[in-house]
Design a protein around this motif. Sequence first.
Motif, PDB file in Angstrom:
ATOM      1  N   GLU A  10       0.869  -1.178   0.000  1.00  0.00           N
ATOM      2  CA  GLU A  10       0.000   0.000   0.000  1.00  0.00           C
ATOM      3  C   GLU A  10       0.901   1.222   0.000  1.00  0.00           C
ATOM      4  O   GLU A  10       1.669   1.446   0.941  1.00  0.00           O
ATOM      5  N   HIS A  66      -9.709  -4.039  16.308  1.00  0.00           N
ATOM      6  CA  HIS A  66     -11.088  -4.379  16.679  1.00  0.00           C
ATOM      7  C   HIS A  66     -11.314  -4.314  18.181  1.00  0.00           C
ATOM      8  O   HIS A  66     -12.364  -3.837  18.640  1.00  0.00           O
ATOM      9  N   ASP A  90     -16.425  -6.456   7.715  1.00  0.00           N
ATOM     10  CA  ASP A  90     -15.713  -7.719   7.996  1.00  0.00           C
ATOM     11  C   ASP A  90     -16.221  -8.378   9.273  1.00  0.00           C
ATOM     12  O   ASP A  90     -15.893  -9.520   9.559  1.00  0.00           O
TER      13      ASP A  90
HETATM   14  N1  AG3 Z   1     -11.005   0.172   8.658  1.00  0.00           N
HETATM   15  C1  AG3 Z   1     -10.063   0.802   7.801  1.00  0.00           C
HETATM   16  C2  AG3 Z   1      -9.212   1.852   8.375  1.00  0.00           C
HETATM   17  C3  AG3 Z   1      -8.496   2.621   7.325  1.00  0.00           C
HETATM   18  C4  AG3 Z   1      -7.258   1.987   6.820  1.00  0.00           C
HETATM   19  N2  AG3 Z   1      -6.588   2.894   5.964  1.00  0.00           N
HETATM   20  C5  AG3 Z   1      -5.587   2.561   5.108  1.00  0.00           C
HETATM   21  N3  AG3 Z   1      -5.103   1.373   5.043  1.00  0.00           N
HETATM   22  N4  AG3 Z   1      -5.119   3.483   4.317  1.00  0.00           N
HETATM   23  C6  AG3 Z   1     -10.784  -1.218   8.577  1.00  0.00           C
HETATM   24  C7  AG3 Z   1     -11.943  -2.053   8.819  1.00  0.00           C
HETATM   25  C8  AG3 Z   1     -11.618  -3.064   9.846  1.00  0.00           C
HETATM   26  N5  AG3 Z   1     -12.823  -3.548  10.437  1.00  0.00           N
END
Ligand code: AG3
Length: 287
Positions: A10, A66, A90
Amino acid sequence: MSVDTNWFTEFYEPGGSAFGLKIKAKLHDEQSAYQHIEIYDTETFGHLMVIDGCVMLTQRDNFLYHEMMAHPALFNHAAPRRVVVIGGGDCGTLREVLRHEGVQQALQVEIDERVTRLSEQYFPELCEANGDPRAQLLFEDGIAWFANAPEASVDVVIVDSTDPVGPAEGLFSEPFYRDVHRVLAPGGLIVQQSESPLYHVDLLCSVHGALRRSGFTEVKTLHYPQPVYPSGWWSATMACKDGLIRPMRLEAARRPAFATRYYSAEMHQAAFVLPPYLTAALEQVTA
Ligand code: AG3
């Protein structure tokens, strides 16, 4: 640019940084109605879910996020019975919420049903509580859901979203916070994933300001490691509908009736302690 094709990386352009995982295999790739979803099997982090090029979670380290999205809010609230998770398709946050025996209803409002279906397949451990009679899974827009939800009907709102771009942008804005404020019952709390305390200080300040202007009376940020997200360090921001955020229910937090791997009463307390540069930045925020 030469990047080994056995790695998923990423690239976080604004920070000029990247995080990579060595890949064994690509397991799935699809364009859903909302986003591009990829699932990989990694060498050392188990399965990996990626949405629109951003790491969402891995099997190895999602417990950090989480547990810290669910347990601090649920132990700060006096008696959380009705909980709504926005996003979180998820189901990892939902599973942590359902560990609390006092919770009577846990509703997850995720816009993209495909995220949940793929999680059932590739992250089954996160979905193990989905059959709990207290759990309800809705696949619709969380912003619209809050606009129509009855007043004072929810105790804790957990916003488990993607970054504040595209569909999630509205989840970091005043109109949404105003609806959440109305829908929360007295004593209610919102907690929202609020990005990196290193890279996103401006966002944190804007979230604090917007929550205050929307009627929330105390706003606090907590932080925890999250190796797979930009900078490896992440945050959640909590706010209360009225009064002050109550101290955690210490006895319950010290002896949870369930196992945790990162969360403890001490980690909870410590997570609210901010480094001076962040305290200084947040003190500048005026409602
Ligand atoms: N929530 C994502 C948070 C953002 C991540 N950002 C990134 N990788 N640029 C994740 C969901 C988990 N339940």
